[in-house]
Write an enzyme that holds these catalytic residues in place. Structure first.
Site, mmCIF file in Angstrom:
data_model
loop_
_atom_site.group_PDB
_atom_site.id
_atom_site.type_symbol
_atom_site.label_atom_id
_atom_site.label_comp_id
_atom_site.label_asym_id
_atom_site.label_seq_id
_atom_site.Cartn_x
_atom_site.Cartn_y
_atom_site.Cartn_z
ATOM 1 N N HIS A 153 -11.404 44.735 -4.539
ATOM 2 C CA HIS A 153 -12.480 44.125 -5.307
ATOM 3 C C HIS A 153 -13.316 45.161 -6.047
ATOM 4 O O HIS A 153 -13.974 44.831 -7.036
ATOM 5 C CB HIS A 153 -13.352 43.276 -4.393
ATOM 6 C CG HIS A 153 -12.720 41.972 -4.018
ATOM 7 N ND1 HIS A 153 -13.433 40.804 -3.858
ATOM 8 C CD2 HIS A 153 -11.419 41.639 -3.793
ATOM 9 C CE1 HIS A 153 -12.607 39.819 -3.547
ATOM 10 N NE2 HIS A 153 -11.378 40.312 -3.488
ATOM 11 N N HIS B 279 -1.876 39.898 0.150
ATOM 12 C CA HIS B 279 -1.939 38.855 1.165
ATOM 13 C C HIS B 279 -0.936 39.061 2.298
ATOM 14 O O HIS B 279 -0.835 38.223 3.185
ATOM 15 C CB HIS B 279 -1.729 37.490 0.508
ATOM 16 C CG HIS B 279 -2.870 37.086 -0.369
ATOM 17 N ND1 HIS B 279 -2.826 36.001 -1.220
ATOM 18 C CD2 HIS B 279 -4.099 37.635 -0.540
ATOM 19 C CE1 HIS B 279 -3.972 35.893 -1.865
ATOM 20 N NE2 HIS B 279 -4.766 36.873 -1.473
#
Length: 729
Positions: free
Chosen positions: A99, A267
């Protein structure tokens, strides 16, 4: 459902509109005022370091292997105040690094990881960054230990790298060199929405037409890094989400293969958190109480850690073994049917049908409990979009290839905005040159004073118009943007596609100048790159113009630029650097929703110039006749081509009045006779209308400051020419 925010309906999370918008109270009083603050946002007064501090030197003294060892140890040393899922912080650290880097967008090069901006608002309080404050606080003991030799910006990315290494991925490498800022960046336009996570039909929406995302934005909603994990506007539909994913990742310079690799690789580890009611989550860090000490999203009502942690509202892990790098993501995604359901927090997510017990991940606290894995709508896009599906199946069938593609894509994601490879620091820098690094071959830096004098004489003898030489040098250098350190004069890519055909570069004039400079190089036989010769020719032209004004000057010149080749240039990636406006050359390609002077401020900020430098450069460029296509707007002088302060003298004179004569066109009229003396644009007039800029204009208009004007113009010019010369800094 996402992380809650304090009173989102009544607060605008960032200033909306143009990057140059003024503060709310001033906006009410003087809505047309031009705000110059973005040009001075990182004033040295905010920086605690002394002027002689060198981060590269400090980093060179770092025990890099010790840092990596400490990070590896941190991953599995769970702290009671914020316990690790399955005893491993890897997923949290990777999300933090991701992020930090993931805000980068190619359109303006802004965002990204290279300045440690995640520590400050608005990013530290974005809904999508929920609980990343905990990740940074977990890293504090390591930052404290190594101090100024390791920036927060570097530490955040290195922590993500070591998290992957600790879980079994061989990463592609790591480069240091990210220097921390000490104040939030105010120049980044995050969108015009007036609330967090606003849907696409809300006021100030970033979408128009058939879901056309506003430039330069990449994320789909205010407060998200990428796309809405629940689906477009929170409604599951993998095909619609696939469109958003493709647009968003393309605006981060990623192709389809890199997109699938990053989605799957991100993920493969960690989990999403939504095993509680969102109503118990407290305010974000910027709205938290003083006793919370910079931590936000605190649940002071119920248990808020471990399996009960609340972040996105989605609940569950994507893979069977969330602390291991493996191919489990594709195994579950492709081999099971999935259906939509809602998490305990009420967020849409996908869960498998009739999954085998052994394929379920265990609970983060109790390994005797098995839980359903989950997928987001973006994950399901990898299954249902035909092109993404082909790539996913190839990765599933070739795990080694998947690991390689992901490692390279991760390196690109986390290093794209760091700049050219010459800025990379540390022992883990990959030796391979990558096309997205915009490589430039090295060129000898040694050139004698006599050789420079010989080249200048040859340039003068060619009788190339000085304005054309100056404009060519400017156009070569003006592509630089300090946001991601791309562009600039080094490489002389102005002679390659696509730049040689850009309208703003006046291709016919450019071809004539380049041909003349190539001939000079061939005739003189001096080992100088065309990149250096373009800059030297512009400098020689300025010296000639200053001499005509009565000043014998020498423009500082530093050789060492190289000449890039077509093979070293990803032409498509340079499209985003094409100038569509240039206030310095008084040119607008088209009409825009923001004013010409606001566009000039954006270009100025990307070039790293101050308001004073902008002022003196515009004044000099006008009298030097460097306007696009030699337009005469703003050329307030009877001695065109002479480096004089005439632009400021006549702009500030009360012998004239100004009259609007159409869109972005004004006449300067003699008060006594009524005759039209000169014409101008908004960019010209703002230096007389804006109180701050007028103070600079008056400074340079003074009779006693003619020499200072020339001196300051040359200093600002050299700064632009050397903007991408990181070897000189």
């Amino acid at each position: 459902m996402k992380m809650s925010q304090s009173d989102p309906a009544s607060k605008c999370p960032v200033l909306h509109g143009a990057n140059t918008q003024i503060e709310p109270q001033q906006l009410v009083w003087w809505p047309k005022t031009l705000n110059l603050d973005i040009l001075h946002q990182h004033d040295t007064k905010t920086n605690p370091f002394q002027s002689d501090f060198s981060y590269p030197e400090a980093f060179a003294d770092l025990d890099f292997e010790a840092v990596k060892s400490d990070l590896i140890a941190l991953m599995t040393t769970s702290q009671n105040w914020w316990p690790a899922d399955w005893g491993h912080y890897g997923g949290l650290m990777i999300r933090m690094a991701w992020h930090s880097a993931g805000t980068y967008r190619i359109a303006d090069g802004r965002g990204g990881a290279s300045r440690g901006n995640q520590r400050f608002a608005p990013l530290n309080s974005w809904p999508d960054n929920g609980n990343l404050d905990k990740a940074r606080r977990l890293l504090w003991p390591i930052k404290k230990k190594y101090g100024d030799s390791l920036s927060w910006a570097d530490l955040i990315i290195l922590a993500g790298n070591m998290a992957y290494e600790s879980m079994g991925l061989k990463t592609f490498g790591f480069a240091g060199g990210r220097e921390d800022i000490w104040h939030p960046e105010k120049d980044i336009y995050w969108g015009a929405e007036k609330e967090w996570l606003a849907e696409s039909d809300s006021e100030g929406s970033r979408y128009s037409g058939e879901r056309d995302l506003e430039n330069p934005l990449a994320a789909v909603m205010m407060g998200l890094i990428y796309v809405n994990p629940e689906g477009v506007d929170g409604k599951p539909d993998p095909i619609k989400t696939a469109h958003d994913v493709r647009v968003t990742f393309a605006r981060m310079a990623m192709n389809d293969e890199e997109t699938v690799a990053l989605t799957a690789g991100g993920h493969t580890v960690g989990k999403a958190h939504g095993n509680n009611s969102m109503e118990h989550v407290g305010p974000e860090p910027e709205a938290a109480e003083v006793e919370d000490q910079g931590l936000g999203w605190l649940n002071k009502t119920t248990r808020s850690v471990g399996r009960d942690t609340l972040t996105s509202g989605i609940e569950g892990a994507w893979t069977t073994h969330p602390t291991q790098w493996d191919n489990g993501y594709f195994h579950l995604l492709l081999n099971y049917d999935w259906w939509t359901t809602k998490s305990p927090a009420g967020a849409w997510q996908w869960e498998p049908v009739n999954i085998k017990e052994e394929d379920k991940p265990v609970d983060v606290e109790d390994p005797s409990i098995r839980c359903n894995p989950i997928m987001t709508d973006a994950d399901m896009a990898m299954k249902f979009d035909p092109e993404y599906r082909k790539i996913a199946e190839r990765f599933y069938n070739d795990p080694a290839y998947f690991s390689e593609v992901f490692a390279r894509a991760w390196f690109k994601l986390t290093h794209r905005d760091l700049g050219p490879k010459s800025r990379y620091l540390g022992p883990d820098v990959p030796s391979e040159d990558l096309i997205w690094q915009d490589p430039v071959p090295a060129h000898p830096t040694h050139i004698t004073d006599s050789q420079i004098a010989t080249l200048k004489t040859a340039i003068y003898q060619r009788d190339i118009p000085t304005a054309d030489l100056i404009a060519t040098a400017w156009d070569s250098a003006r592509t630089f943007r300090g946001s991601d350190r791309r562009g600039g004069a080094n490489g002389a890519r102005i002679r390659l596609a696509p730049q040689l055909n850009w309208q703003g570069n006046e291709p016919e004039r450019l071809a004539r100048v380049l041909a003349a400079l190539e001939a000079i190089k061939a005739e003189q036989g001096i080992d100088i790159s065309i990149a250096d010769l373009i800059v030297l020719a512009g400098s020689a032209a300025i010296e000639k113009a200053a001499k005509a004004a009565g000043f014998e000057v020498q423009v500082p010149f530093s050789a060492g630029r190289g000449d890039a080749t077509d093979a070293m240039t990803d032409a498509e990636s340079f499209d985003v650097l094409e100038p569509l406006h240039d206030g310095y050359r008084n040119w607008l390609k088209a009409d825009y929703t923001v004013t010409a002077e606001e566009l000039m401020l954006e270009r100025t900020q990307l070039l790293g110039l101050s308001a004073v430098e902008m002022t003196v450069l515009v004044g000099g460029m006008r009298v030097l006749d460097t306007n696009y296509n030699h337009a005469q707007h703003g050329v307030f002088t009877n001695n065109v081509g002479v480096l004089s302060n005439d632009f400021f003298v006549h702009l500030t004179s009360m012998e004239y009045s100004w009259e609007p004569k159409g869109n972005n066109l004004y006449h300067l009229v003699e008060r006594e006779t009524g005759a039209v003396k000169w014409t101008a644009t908004r960019v010209d007039l703002v230096f007389g209308s804006n109180s701050i800029l007028r103070s600079y204009a008056e400074h340079y208009a003074q009779d006693t400051n003619k020499a200072k004007f020339v001196e300051d113009f040359i200093a600002a010019w050299v700064k632009v020419m050397n903007a991408d010369r990181f070897d000189l800094k």
